[in-house]
Design a protein around this motif. Structure first.
Motif, PDB file in Angstrom:
ATOM      1  N   ARG A  70      -2.991   2.733 -18.922  1.00 47.28           N
ATOM      2  CA  ARG A  70      -2.424   3.835 -17.819  1.00 47.28           C
ATOM      3  C   ARG A  70      -3.469   4.848 -17.731  1.00 47.28           C
ATOM      4  N   VAL A  71      -3.637   5.377 -16.670  1.00 48.92           N
ATOM      5  CA  VAL A  71      -4.523   6.460 -16.071  1.00 48.92           C
ATOM      6  C   VAL A  71      -4.100   7.631 -16.598  1.00 48.92           C
ATOM      7  N   ASP A  72      -2.851   7.921 -16.562  1.00 51.50           N
ATOM      8  CA  ASP A  72      -2.274   9.132 -16.878  1.00 51.50           C
ATOM      9  C   ASP A  72      -0.816   8.999 -17.666  1.00 51.50           C
ATOM     10  N   SER A 105       0.772  -1.209  -0.095  1.00 51.33           N
ATOM     11  CA  SER A 105      -0.110   0.199  -0.031  1.00 51.33           C
ATOM     12  C   SER A 105       0.979   1.299  -0.010  1.00 51.33           C
ATOM     13  N   ASP A 106       0.250   2.294  -0.483  1.00 49.78           N
ATOM     14  CA  ASP A 106       1.071   3.496  -0.694  1.00 49.78           C
ATOM     15  C   ASP A 106       0.203   4.813  -0.178  1.00 49.78           C
ATOM     16  N   THR A 107       0.727   5.742   0.056  1.00 51.83           N
ATOM     17  CA  THR A 107       0.182   7.157   0.390  1.00 51.83           C
ATOM     18  C   THR A 107       0.030   8.106  -0.806  1.00 51.83           C
ATOM     19  N   GLY A 108      -0.031   7.380  -2.120  1.00 51.96           N
ATOM     20  CA  GLY A 108      -0.014   7.877  -3.452  1.00 51.96           C
ATOM     21  C   GLY A 108      -1.039   8.710  -4.015  1.00 51.96           C
ATOM     22  N   ILE A 109      -1.030   9.052  -5.133  1.00 52.69           N
ATOM     23  CA  ILE A 109      -2.113   9.951  -5.938  1.00 52.69           C
ATOM     24  C   ILE A 109      -3.379   9.125  -6.145  1.00 52.69           C
ATOM     25  N   GLY A 110      -3.248   7.638  -5.925  1.00 52.63           N
ATOM     26  CA  GLY A 110      -4.620   6.714  -5.980  1.00 52.63           C
ATOM     27  C   GLY A 110      -5.198   6.763  -7.428  1.00 52.63           C
ATOM     28  N   ILE A 111      -6.007   5.919  -7.617  1.00 56.71           N
ATOM     29  CA  ILE A 111      -6.676   5.530  -8.883  1.00 56.71           C
ATOM     30  C   ILE A 111      -8.212   5.778  -8.957  1.00 56.71           C
ATOM     31  N   PRO A 112      -8.517   6.517  -9.821  1.00 52.48           N
ATOM     32  CA  PRO A 112      -9.869   6.804  -9.922  1.00 52.48           C
ATOM     33  C   PRO A 112     -10.594   5.662 -10.208  1.00 52.48           C
ATOM     34  N   GLY A 150      -4.416   7.172  -1.452  1.00 51.26           N
ATOM     35  CA  GLY A 150      -3.602   6.017  -1.719  1.00 51.26           C
ATOM     36  C   GLY A 150      -4.162   4.863  -2.438  1.00 51.26           C
ATOM     37  N   SER A 151      -3.332   3.836  -2.732  1.00 52.40           N
ATOM     38  CA  SER A 151      -3.758   2.477  -3.325  1.00 52.40           C
ATOM     39  C   SER A 151      -3.248   1.392  -2.604  1.00 52.40           C
ATOM     40  N   LYS A 152      -4.030   0.273  -2.407  1.00 56.10           N
ATOM     41  CA  LYS A 152      -3.517  -0.931  -1.742  1.00 56.10           C
ATOM     42  C   LYS A 152      -3.929  -2.099  -2.703  1.00 56.10           C
ATOM     43  N   PHE A 153      -2.737  -2.597  -3.002  1.00 52.89           N
ATOM     44  CA  PHE A 153      -2.732  -3.768  -4.077  1.00 52.89           C
ATOM     45  C   PHE A 153      -2.697  -5.295  -3.009  1.00 52.89           C
ATOM     46  N   ILE A 154      -3.614  -5.922  -3.290  1.00 52.16           N
ATOM     47  CA  ILE A 154      -3.750  -7.322  -2.542  1.00 52.16           C
ATOM     48  C   ILE A 154      -3.335  -8.287  -3.318  1.00 52.16           C
ATOM     49  N   ARG A 178       2.498  10.816 -17.069  1.00 54.81           N
ATOM     50  CA  ARG A 178       2.826  10.515 -15.819  1.00 54.81           C
ATOM     51  C   ARG A 178       3.750   9.087 -15.632  1.00 54.81           C
ATOM     52  N   SER A 179       3.032   8.197 -16.451  1.00 59.08           N
ATOM     53  CA  SER A 179       3.410   6.901 -16.672  1.00 59.08           C
ATOM     54  C   SER A 179       4.907   6.910 -17.351  1.00 59.08           C
ATOM     55  N   ARG A 180       4.952   7.790 -18.658  1.00 57.33           N
ATOM     56  CA  ARG A 180       6.227   7.848 -19.197  1.00 57.33           C
ATOM     57  C   ARG A 180       7.403   8.406 -18.384  1.00 57.33           C
ATOM     58  N   GLY A 227       8.967   6.486 -16.120  1.00 58.29           N
ATOM     59  CA  GLY A 227       9.663   5.080 -16.717  1.00 58.29           C
ATOM     60  C   GLY A 227       8.787   4.032 -16.984  1.00 58.29           C
ATOM     61  N   GLY A 228       7.433   4.176 -16.883  1.00 62.25           N
ATOM     62  CA  GLY A 228       6.781   2.873 -16.832  1.00 62.25           C
ATOM     63  C   GLY A 228       6.373   2.316 -18.406  1.00 62.25           C
ATOM     64  N   THR A 229       6.321   1.293 -18.596  1.00 61.13           N
ATOM     65  CA  THR A 229       5.836   0.403 -19.811  1.00 61.13           C
ATOM     66  C   THR A 229       4.524   0.386 -20.050  1.00 61.13           C
ATOM     67  N   GLY A 230       3.768   0.576 -18.906  1.00 57.84           N
ATOM     68  CA  GLY A 230       2.340   0.147 -19.089  1.00 57.84           C
ATOM     69  C   GLY A 230       2.081  -1.235 -19.170  1.00 57.84           C
ATOM     70  N   LEU A 231       2.954  -2.347 -19.008  1.00 57.33           N
ATOM     71  CA  LEU A 231       2.939  -3.426 -18.859  1.00 57.33           C
ATOM     72  C   LEU A 231       2.962  -4.368 -17.451  1.00 57.33           C
ATOM     73  N   GLY A 232       3.529  -3.553 -16.525  1.00 60.32           N
ATOM     74  CA  GLY A 232       3.932  -4.115 -15.266  1.00 60.32           C
ATOM     75  C   GLY A 232       2.879  -4.753 -14.528  1.00 60.32           C
ATOM     76  N   LEU A 233       1.383  -4.324 -14.317  1.00 61.79           N
ATOM     77  CA  LEU A 233       0.352  -4.770 -13.705  1.00 61.79           C
ATOM     78  C   LEU A 233      -0.107  -5.956 -14.455  1.00 61.79           C
ATOM     79  N   SER A 234       0.027  -5.941 -15.793  1.00 61.59           N
ATOM     80  CA  SER A 234      -0.580  -7.184 -16.705  1.00 61.59           C
ATOM     81  C   SER A 234       0.481  -8.229 -16.333  1.00 61.59           C
TER      82      SER A 234
HETATM   83  P1  ADP Z   1       3.113   1.773 -15.795  1.00 54.72           P
HETATM   84  O1  ADP Z   1       4.289   1.152 -16.388  1.00 54.72           O
HETATM   85  O2  ADP Z   1       2.369   2.774 -16.416  1.00 54.72           O
HETATM   86  O3  ADP Z   1       3.254   1.800 -14.436  1.00 54.72           O
HETATM   87  P2  ADP Z   1       1.554  -0.651 -14.842  1.00 54.72           P
HETATM   88  O4  ADP Z   1       0.960  -1.828 -15.764  1.00 54.72           O
HETATM   89  O5  ADP Z   1       2.549  -0.871 -13.726  1.00 54.72           O
HETATM   90  O6  ADP Z   1       2.160   0.508 -15.926  1.00 54.72           O
HETATM   91  O7  ADP Z   1       0.350   0.314 -14.232  1.00 54.72           O
HETATM   92  C1  ADP Z   1      -0.785   0.733 -15.083  1.00 54.72           C
HETATM   93  C2  ADP Z   1      -1.512   1.948 -14.627  1.00 54.72           C
HETATM   94  O8  ADP Z   1      -1.908   1.749 -13.360  1.00 54.72           O
HETATM   95  C3  ADP Z   1      -0.374   2.993 -14.305  1.00 54.72           C
HETATM   96  O9  ADP Z   1       0.069   3.737 -15.478  1.00 54.72           O
HETATM   97  C4  ADP Z   1      -0.905   3.910 -13.284  1.00 54.72           C
HETATM   98  O10 ADP Z   1      -1.822   4.849 -13.939  1.00 54.72           O
HETATM   99  C5  ADP Z   1      -1.680   2.991 -12.671  1.00 54.72           C
HETATM  100  N1  ADP Z   1      -1.043   2.671 -11.095  1.00 54.72           N
HETATM  101  C6  ADP Z   1      -0.186   1.451 -10.967  1.00 54.72           C
HETATM  102  N2  ADP Z   1       0.055   1.480  -9.803  1.00 54.72           N
HETATM  103  C7  ADP Z   1      -0.369   2.588  -9.025  1.00 54.72           C
HETATM  104  C8  ADP Z   1      -0.384   3.076  -7.941  1.00 54.72           C
HETATM  105  N3  ADP Z   1       0.307   2.436  -6.859  1.00 54.72           N
HETATM  106  N4  ADP Z   1      -0.860   4.247  -7.457  1.00 54.72           N
HETATM  107  C9  ADP Z   1      -1.492   4.809  -8.428  1.00 54.72           C
HETATM  108  N5  ADP Z   1      -1.682   4.391  -9.759  1.00 54.72           N
HETATM  109  C10 ADP Z   1      -1.101   3.301  -9.967  1.00 54.72           C
END
Ligand code: ADP
Length: 265
Positions: A214-216, A194-201, A253-257, A219-221, A224-231
């Motif tokens: 990506r939400v933004d 979990s983080d105290t970050g920007i959160g996800i709509p 913030g967000s919490k990944f479980i 910001r992801s760019r 250094g994000g590739t947009g593939l991490g979570l998949s």
């Molecule tokens: P990226 O390389 O863009 O980070 P990910 O697949 O890891 O790609 O995440 C997809 C999108 O989910 C991100 O672009 C961001 O918008 C959102 N995201 C992921 N993790 C977080 C987080 N901890 N807090 C807020 N937004 C997040």
């Protein structure tokens, strides 16, 4: 619906008759269209950094090279964009390897407190650059059966996102605990990041595990994000017979479980 009609021959029968095959191909079509959409996305994602490298190299050759300061800044961009290309290609290959099941998992017992503190060490310097505190704790002597490298990829991705999407001075917390077995479910391990970050709509939450979503984008760019991490994370969790979900509030913030079976079935 695909319809196939074929004459049927049965030995010894006078009248062979016809064989009618009705096949629901919507799943196949859907897969095909997902695949071609992925190829289109990949091409687009690869073209952007290549265009930047080419553009800045051309400008340098056309004369910008003569001013050392300009040259340095353009070369830095070329270097960054090349790194980005490398990360993208790496993630695309990784995803395709996971999806085609060409890389079977190697399960072994992992002592979570030790394992997580290693992740902590690897990321401490990066978090410190943003003045972010990493706080990692696991139940003592908590063992889990998993593929060590893959589990590392999952946790690193989640923690790295936590750092990327949290402003200066924030906190990224990792916890690992046992979830007792209940109504037919196995005993499992829950790891939360979990983080105290920007959160996800709310409207984006169902889509963030999709490739390249990506939400933004900017910001992801810039992080250094590739947009593939979570998949990649989602696939790896599923290969471990586990699951991943997220709870998030914009501005809080967000919490990944992540939940994984204690022992692999
Ligand atoms: P990226 O390389 O863009 O980070 P990910 O697949 O890891 O790609 O995440 C997809 C999108 O989910 C991100 O672009 C961001 O918008 C959102 N995201 C992921 N993790 C977080 C987080 N901890 N807090 C807020 N937004 C997040």
């Amino acid at each position: 619906l695909a319809i196939n009609l074929a004459p049927m021959t049965i030995s010894g029968e006078e009248d062979p008759g016809l064989l009618l095959v009705l096949q629901d191909v919507s799943a196949i079509r859907r897969l095909e269209s997902m695949r071609s959409e992925f190829v289109a996305n990949v091409s687009h994602e690869l073209k952007t950094p290549v265009a930047a490298v080419k553009g800045f190299a051309e400008t340098l050759l056309a004369g910008a090279m003569n001013d050392p300061e300009t040259a340095r800044s353009f070369l830095t961009i070329i270097q960054d964009e090349s790194d980005r290309l490398n990360r993208l290609i790496g993630d695309i290959l990784e995803l395709s390897k996971i999806e085609s099941r060409r890389a079977p998992l190697q399960f072994s017992p992992i002592e979570l407190p030790v394992f997580l503190s290693r992740m902590n060490e690897i990321l401490t310097a990066e978090a410190a650059k943003k003045n972010i505190v990493l706080d990692v704790q696991a139940e003592e002597e908590l063992f889990l059966e998993a593929d060590e490298d893959r589990l590392g990829q999952i946790i690193m991705n989640l923690m790295q996102n936590g750092i990327n999407y949290t402003p200066e001075g924030g906190k990224v917390k990792v916890r690992a605990e046992i979830v007792a077995a209940e109504d037919g479910e196995e005993e499992r391990v829950r790891i939360t990041v979990s983080d105290t970050g920007i959160g996800i709509p709310k409207k984006d939450i169902p889509r963030i595990f999709e490739r390249f979503y990506r939400v933004d984008k900017a910001r992801s760019r810039s992080s250094g994000g590739t947009g593939l991490g979570l998949s990649i994370v989602k696939h790896l969790a599923e290969l471990h017979h586990g699951s991943i979900r997220v709870e998030s509030t914009v501005g809080v913030g967000s919490k990944f479980i992540l939940e994984l079976p204690l022992l692999q079935p």
